[in-house]
Every structure is written in C-alpha cells, then in structure tokens.
Design a protein around this motif. Structure first.
Motif, PDB file in Angstrom:
ATOM      1  N   SER A  11      -6.632  -4.901 -10.248  1.00  0.00           N
ATOM      2  CA  SER A  11      -6.658  -5.641 -11.525  1.00  0.00           C
ATOM      3  C   SER A  11      -5.467  -6.439 -11.776  1.00  0.00           C
ATOM      4  O   SER A  11      -4.376  -5.600 -11.617  1.00  0.00           O
ATOM      5  N   LYS A  12      -5.310  -7.441 -12.050  1.00  0.00           N
ATOM      6  CA  LYS A  12      -4.322  -8.395 -12.421  1.00  0.00           C
ATOM      7  C   LYS A  12      -2.946  -8.349 -11.342  1.00  0.00           C
ATOM      8  O   LYS A  12      -1.849  -8.711 -11.722  1.00  0.00           O
ATOM      9  N   MET A  13      -3.344  -8.151 -10.129  1.00  0.00           N
ATOM     10  CA  MET A  13      -2.180  -7.976  -9.230  1.00  0.00           C
ATOM     11  C   MET A  13      -2.247  -9.470  -8.605  1.00  0.00           C
ATOM     12  O   MET A  13      -2.985 -10.041  -8.359  1.00  0.00           O
ATOM     13  N   TYR A  14      -0.931 -10.023  -8.338  1.00  0.00           N
ATOM     14  CA  TYR A  14      -0.877 -11.355  -7.722  1.00  0.00           C
ATOM     15  C   TYR A  14      -1.147 -11.444  -6.354  1.00  0.00           C
ATOM     16  O   TYR A  14      -1.314 -12.280  -5.678  1.00  0.00           O
ATOM     17  N   LYS A  15      -1.240  -9.883  -5.619  1.00  0.00           N
ATOM     18  CA  LYS A  15      -1.417 -10.070  -4.211  1.00  0.00           C
ATOM     19  C   LYS A  15      -2.438  -8.937  -3.982  1.00  0.00           C
ATOM     20  O   LYS A  15      -2.552  -7.944  -4.599  1.00  0.00           O
ATOM     21  N   GLU A  16      -3.429  -9.077  -2.867  1.00  0.00           N
ATOM     22  CA  GLU A  16      -4.456  -8.229  -2.383  1.00  0.00           C
ATOM     23  C   GLU A  16      -3.601  -7.399  -1.394  1.00  0.00           C
ATOM     24  O   GLU A  16      -3.688  -7.593  -0.241  1.00  0.00           O
ATOM     25  N   TRP A  17      -3.423  -6.172  -2.052  1.00  0.00           N
ATOM     26  CA  TRP A  17      -2.317  -5.343  -1.248  1.00  0.00           C
ATOM     27  C   TRP A  17      -2.973  -4.586  -0.142  1.00  0.00           C
ATOM     28  O   TRP A  17      -2.366  -4.328   0.823  1.00  0.00           O
ATOM     29  N   HIS A  18      -4.289  -4.584  -0.038  1.00  0.00           N
ATOM     30  CA  HIS A  18      -5.064  -3.849   0.680  1.00  0.00           C
ATOM     31  C   HIS A  18      -5.261  -4.992   2.271  1.00  0.00           C
ATOM     32  O   HIS A  18      -5.806  -4.372   3.219  1.00  0.00           O
ATOM     33  N   VAL A  19      -5.264  -6.041   1.789  1.00  0.00           N
ATOM     34  CA  VAL A  19      -5.546  -7.224   3.188  1.00  0.00           C
ATOM     35  C   VAL A  19      -4.136  -6.916   3.875  1.00  0.00           C
ATOM     36  O   VAL A  19      -3.106  -7.059   3.616  1.00  0.00           O
ATOM     37  N   ALA A  20      -4.619  -6.866   5.259  1.00  0.00           N
ATOM     38  CA  ALA A  20      -3.676  -6.682   6.231  1.00  0.00           C
ATOM     39  C   ALA A  20      -2.428  -7.604   6.287  1.00  0.00           C
ATOM     40  O   ALA A  20      -2.803  -8.991   6.218  1.00  0.00           O
ATOM     41  N   GLY A  21      -1.205  -7.623   6.310  1.00  0.00           N
ATOM     42  CA  GLY A  21      -0.186  -8.170   6.365  1.00  0.00           C
ATOM     43  C   GLY A  21       0.484  -8.596   4.854  1.00  0.00           C
ATOM     44  O   GLY A  21       1.525  -9.273   4.862  1.00  0.00           O
ATOM     45  N   ASN A  22      -0.283  -8.374   3.984  1.00  0.00           N
ATOM     46  CA  ASN A  22       0.358  -8.719   2.565  1.00  0.00           C
ATOM     47  C   ASN A  22       1.521  -7.699   2.251  1.00  0.00           C
ATOM     48  O   ASN A  22       2.373  -8.194   1.630  1.00  0.00           O
ATOM     49  N   SER A  80       7.139  -1.408   9.647  1.00  0.00           N
ATOM     50  CA  SER A  80       6.114  -1.801  10.675  1.00  0.00           C
ATOM     51  C   SER A  80       5.214  -0.582  11.163  1.00  0.00           C
ATOM     52  O   SER A  80       3.938  -0.877  11.402  1.00  0.00           O
ATOM     53  N   ASN A  81       5.856   0.446  10.946  1.00  0.00           N
ATOM     54  CA  ASN A  81       5.348   1.749  11.506  1.00  0.00           C
ATOM     55  C   ASN A  81       4.503   2.747  10.529  1.00  0.00           C
ATOM     56  O   ASN A  81       5.268   3.272   9.744  1.00  0.00           O
ATOM     57  N   PHE A  82       3.310   2.548  10.499  1.00  0.00           N
ATOM     58  CA  PHE A  82       2.481   3.482   9.595  1.00  0.00           C
ATOM     59  C   PHE A  82       1.566   4.578  10.272  1.00  0.00           C
ATOM     60  O   PHE A  82       1.058   5.443   9.560  1.00  0.00           O
ATOM     61  N   GLY A  83       2.107   4.914  11.435  1.00  0.00           N
ATOM     62  CA  GLY A  83       1.459   6.026  12.251  1.00  0.00           C
ATOM     63  C   GLY A  83      -0.061   5.808  12.149  1.00  0.00           C
ATOM     64  O   GLY A  83      -0.434   4.874  12.592  1.00  0.00           O
ATOM     65  N   GLU A  84      -0.635   6.722  11.693  1.00  0.00           N
ATOM     66  CA  GLU A  84      -2.238   6.641  11.545  1.00  0.00           C
ATOM     67  C   GLU A  84      -2.833   6.062  10.151  1.00  0.00           C
ATOM     68  O   GLU A  84      -4.030   6.181  10.119  1.00  0.00           O
ATOM     69  N   GLN A  85      -1.981   5.783   9.364  1.00  0.00           N
ATOM     70  CA  GLN A  85      -2.357   5.347   8.169  1.00  0.00           C
ATOM     71  C   GLN A  85      -2.421   3.961   7.953  1.00  0.00           C
ATOM     72  O   GLN A  85      -1.961   3.034   8.714  1.00  0.00           O
ATOM     73  N   ALA A  86      -3.248   3.363   7.015  1.00  0.00           N
ATOM     74  CA  ALA A  86      -3.368   1.937   6.764  1.00  0.00           C
ATOM     75  C   ALA A  86      -2.002   1.324   6.451  1.00  0.00           C
ATOM     76  O   ALA A  86      -1.116   1.842   5.606  1.00  0.00           O
ATOM     77  N   SER A  87      -2.050   0.112   6.564  1.00  0.00           N
ATOM     78  CA  SER A  87      -0.516  -0.798   6.395  1.00  0.00           C
ATOM     79  C   SER A  87      -0.616  -1.161   5.088  1.00  0.00           C
ATOM     80  O   SER A  87      -0.491  -2.589   5.024  1.00  0.00           O
ATOM     81  N   THR A  88      -0.802  -0.347   3.987  1.00  0.00           N
ATOM     82  CA  THR A  88      -0.869  -0.650   2.708  1.00  0.00           C
ATOM     83  C   THR A  88       0.252   0.199   1.796  1.00  0.00           C
ATOM     84  O   THR A  88       0.917   1.191   2.421  1.00  0.00           O
ATOM     85  N   PRO A  89       0.450   0.030   0.758  1.00  0.00           N
ATOM     86  CA  PRO A  89       1.718   0.640  -0.161  1.00  0.00           C
ATOM     87  C   PRO A  89       1.164   2.221  -0.174  1.00  0.00           C
ATOM     88  O   PRO A  89       2.218   3.028   0.167  1.00  0.00           O
TER      89      PRO A  89
END
Length: 594
Positions: free
Chosen positions: A243-254, A259-268
């Motif tokens: 809610s209220k976020m100016y970006k969709e942080w779960h969308v790849a590339g946002n 660059s290297n997240f190991g086995e984790q999702a490339s999210t915060p």
C-alpha cells in the motif's frame, strides 16, 4: 562704530573666501581642494542575538561609520552567514543551537564606494529558547472534541527500530571465538534470525538486550512494553506492504543496486534473506571446524564477514534502515498517507486523527527524540556534551527513558554525525526536525480540515515542510555514504599491497558494507533526486539512471586484487562520490572530507 566693524568683518570674510592676498592687490586664485576619501571607521549591527532552532534567521541591519553616508557594501567571512539587503542573517539551510554554542564571533567587512575597507569582529549571542511543545518539541495535544491528552503516537515505529538494533546486536556477537566458546550452532542462529525478522510473537517478551544487561533505567524492557501488537520487520519492508508504494517492489527489475541474490528473490526482502544465507554458511564452516580466511588467506575472526569482504551485520542493518524505515517513512506515511482524514478520531477512539497518526509514523521512522532540538550534535552522536543527553534524555523527569519519545534512533543519529564532520557547515538535524515540527503543527492547527482543503498558500507551505523534512533525512544518508566512500578509499591504502591484518580487512569490509548498504536507500523515496517520480524536482537532471550508475561503480563486493585493480576501483569510488555530491548539492570540501 558698530556698523563699521560689521563691514570690516564682512570684507575680511569675503577676502578669505575669494583667496585675496594680504596686500589686496592681486586677483590670482588657488586650485580647489579635492576631498580625500577616508576609510570607514566602525560597523554597527542593530541586533546581535541569534534565535536558536530557527533556519535562516535574520539577525540585524548593518551600518557603517564613515565620511560618506551611502555606497557601502558588507561581506562576512563566516560561511554560515550571508548578508541580504544590508542585513546579517544565518543561511537558509542552517540554524544555531544554544546547546552547541552560546555565542559566535564573526568578522564583517564594509567596503565604501571608493574601495576602502574596515573589518570588525562582531560577537553574536545565541538565545536559548525554552522547550515548548509544537515549537521546538515534537509534541501536540489533541484538538478533538471530547478527547484530552497527547495526539502523538508511533510506538510501532519504535518497536521496529528496536528489532533492527537487536538484530544487528545479535549478528555482531558472532565472532569465531564466541561461536566456539558458547557452542553456537548454525540452526539455532537461523531460528533466531527468523524470529527477530518475522516472528514478533517469538520475541515479544524478550528483553531488549542491545540496550545492555541493566534495563532498570528504561521504561520499556521488552518488545511487548513498546508495542503489544505484531510489529515484525518483514511485514513493512518495501514490497511486503504494497500500500502507498510508488514502485511495485516484487516486480522483477524494480529493485536496483544489487545483482546476486543467491537462491532468493530479487526483492528488498530477498536481499535480506540472501545476507542471512551467507551468514549461516559462515557459521556452518565454524561448526565444521573450518578456518575462516579471506581471498588472500588472511584469517577472518568475525563470522559475519565473508571471504569476499561482505560485512553482513552492516549490510543487513543499513539495508533495513532504507528498505523499511526510510521507505515507510517517506514513500508511505509522508506520501499517500497525507491524504488521510483529519476531521474525526482515528478508529473512533483515538486521541488523534488518521492524518496526525500518518505524519507521526513518518516522523517515528526518522527516529528522533521528541526534544531532539534540545540536544547538541555531539550529544545526539554520543561524542560529548551533557551526560544526561547522550543519545537519550529523560524529558519528563520520571526517572526512566521512554524509548518512544526520549531516545535517538537510526538515521536521526547519523544526521548529527555528518553535521559534526562537515568541513563547510551543514545542519541536517535542524532541517529535518524543524520541518517535521512545522508540518505536524499545520496538521494540528487544522484539525477539522483535510490537506486537500487547505488554502493554496497553506498547501504549498505544508508540501514544502514535508519535502524538506524528507530531503534533509535523505541528505544525512547521502552524506553518510560519502563518509564511507572516503573511509573505503583510506582503507585501500592499508590492504592494496596484500600485506594486511585481520583487523584491517574487517575495517575494509565494514566501511564498504556501510557505504553500499546506505546507498541502496535512495531508491525508496519518491522525493529522492535519484527517483523517477514527479515529487523529485531533479528527476530530469539526476534520476534513476544515475542511481544505477553509482551502484555499478560500487559493485556488489569490495575489490580484492592487484594494485592496478585497486587504483581503478578508487577512481570509480571518486566518480560515484561526485555523482552523489552533485545530486545533493554537497560542496567539494565536504565531499572530500566527510
């Protein structure tokens, strides 16, 4: 007889004025005398008191004692001051603090129309303003009919500050010696990390151990004492609270900058989990009896430092300060949150409106004590000053420190550190706090009216307070990044020849982690010069592309290689520093010396 004397006197006057000779026979004239310009002899100021805690305060009008009455210009040697229309004033971005200094001597020079000068040292006194709610203290009484008491509330933000500090403290315990001496197992560490990050119920009754063994001087001794409800960190990191976020942080590339997240999702949050994975892998090595060494075979004594030079304590904490505290504070509560209702009691029972609460929560993530302006920068940073103001102060004199109102957390502490270390004066502490108070006062004064219903002038003033508070907060972060760039550059001198100690490697990793971790923060605020958002007035001059460039120059790990590679990396760090300095209008002197 009387008439004769008058006539003789008149003739004498005429003779002198016409330049006649004593014998009276010549009509020759002397050349007229040209007046000689004299330098001014003094400078006066109409008032000499500086009102503390006031950005850009005007002090007094300047005048000069001189043979001419006009044509004077004044200059001041102290870069904290300026002269506008003949009046000495503090620069708009600065305020003086009585707790920091009670007087200041400043050299003022007057130059007359003929170019002659006079300089005088003027002593200015800093006036002490008593702590007053809504003026220099972040405290407001409710304006709602039928209610009484304070309208300020943000305990959830304090709970997350405490959880983040606890997580940092826990990870920081994990030296090789501590793990071996206490038989610490990787599986137990993983469970504790997960609890501190995402299971509030598991830690809610635990003592807040990062405050020390003796908690008797604190009002809150457990996390439950701060907030009874679920305040887990995972619930508020960018992307998990959409809610209220100016970006969709779960969308790849946002999410950018790593660059290297190991086995984790490339999210915060994926980055936090990747750091946890690296940390557990180090502890597993210690459990297996494997020696921890870096790429050059130098022993690593702290399990939270990887062979590549990643200090996971710093990376986790600094990333959390950005992806959670800074993101929630600026993008959520100081963003769309300001469209909330300001007419009725929140949830029908609270002493505050929804808008008041939203603004308070944004302020809570900044982390300042309510009487933050009563501290000196040295006291906020715990580097000197009064003993009872070292990062905390018992405002209400009840004998204990209230962590929700009397304690300095997070980035509000770093703001003071950077102000202290500035070569050319900055005042991130006063900029942030005065605008936070002023913005909140406008909300309080207008209970019964939503922001959309403010007059055009009030709306513009309110928006400016919000923008300036967020920008000062971010400038403190940016200055801290610059500070650690300079530390990393200095560290390179110690390790570039490959002959370095475990402690020198740890310093390099720590400073790099703080630099990188803090620099990831910028993307989370729509007000940031690095954001592609309409709230960023520098969108077309700086923008997201420059943010990506900075992190490309930093890389995902510190350089460990040849002398040539170190030289190239040092040049890259200086280039990144220049981009940041330009984005935030930092002076060259500050950029090079923070």
């Amino acid at each position: 007889m009387i008439n004769f004397r008058k006539s003789a006197l008149a003739s004498a006057v005429i003779a002198v004025s016409l330049g006649l000779t004593g014998c009276g026979g010549s009509d020759s004239k002397k050349d007229p005398v040209t007046p000689v310009n004299q330098a001014p002899t003094d400078i006066q100021i109409s008032a000499s008191s500086i009102t503390e805690d006031t950005l850009g305060v005007a002090i007094g009008a300047l005048t000069a004692s001189d043979d001419a009455t006009s044509g004077h210009t004044f200059t001041v040697s102290d870069a904290r001051f300026e002269i506008v229309d003949g009046e000495l004033k503090v620069k708009d971005s600065l305020a003086f603090n009585f707790e920091e200094a009670t007087e200041v001597a400043v050299d003022v020079t007057v130059t007359d129309a003929g170019g002659l000068t006079f300089t005088k040292t003027i002593t200015l006194t800093v006036s002490d303003i008593e702590a007053e709610n809504g003026v220099n203290v972040y405290e407001f009484n409710t304006k709602l009919d039928g209610f009484s008491g304070s309208s300020v509330s943000y305990s959830g933000q304090t709970a997350r500050h405490a959880l983040s500090a606890e997580l940092k403290h826990y990870m920081g315990l994990m030296t090789v010696e501590y793990i071996e001496t206490n038989n610490i197992m990787a599986a137990d560490v993983r469970a504790n990390l997960n609890a501190l990050w995402s299971d509030y119920a598991a830690v809610v009754d635990s003592p807040i151990s990062h405050l020390g063994d003796d908690l008797s001087s604190y009002k809150q001794k457990t996390f439950f004492d701060i907030s009874e409800s679920d305040k887990k960190l995972s619930g508020k990191i960018a992307g998990n609270d959409p809610s209220k976020m100016y970006k969709e942080w779960h969308v790849a590339g946002n999410f950018k900058g790593w660059s290297n997240f190991g086995e984790q999702a490339s999210t915060p949050e994926g980055l936090v989990f990747h750091y946890f994975d690296l940390f557990i892998a180090q502890i597993e090595k210690v459990n297996a009896g494997e020696a921890l060494v870096d790429a050059n075979g130098v022993a690593i004594s702290k399990a939270f430092i990887t062979p590549e030079g990643l200090d996971l304590v710093q990376l986790v904490q600094k990333h959390t300060l950005g992806a959670l505290m800074f993101s929630q504070g600026t993008d959520d509560y100081l963003g769309e949150g300001l469209a909330s209702d300001n007419k009725v009691a929140d949830k029908g029972t609270k002493t505050y409106t929804a808008l008041e609460h939203q603004f308070d929560e944004g302020f809570g993530y900044f982390g300042a004590a309510r009487n933050y302006l009563e501290y000196s920068d040295s006291e906020i940073a715990k580097k000197g000053g009064r003993e009872n103001f070292q990062g905390k102060n018992d405002i209400n004199i009840d004998g204990v420190i209230d962590l929700t109102s009397e304690f300095v957390w997070g980035n509000s502490s770093n703001a003071a550190k950077r102000d202290l270390g500035a070569e050319e004066a900055t005042d991130f502490t006063a900029q942030a706090m005065t605008h936070f108070i002023a913005g909140r006062k406008m909300i309080s004064d207008n209970v019964g009216k939503n922001v959309a219903e403010f007059s055009a002038d009030d709306k513009a003033q309110f928006d400016n307070h919000v923008f300036q508070a967020a920008l000062a907060w971010e400038k403190a972060i940016a200055a801290t990044v610059v500070h650690y760039i300079n530390d990393v550059i200095a560290d390179i001198e110690n390790i570039e020849d490959g002959e370095y100690t475990s402690a020198e490697f740890a310093d390099y990793a720590k400073h790099w982690g703080e630099m990188k971790g803090f620099a990831l923060n910028f993307q989370f605020s729509p007000f940031s010069p690095f954001a592609n958002h309409e709230l960023n007035p520098k969108k077309d001059m700086v923008g997201e592309a420059k943010f990506v460039e900075v992190h490309t120059l930093f890389g995902d790990k510190p350089v460990l290689g040849s002398a040539e590679e170190f030289e190239t990396y040092e040049a890259a760090l200086k280039e990144a520093r220049a981009i940041i300095a330009d984005a935030y209008d930092f002076s060259e002197a500050n950029a090079e010396n923070w």
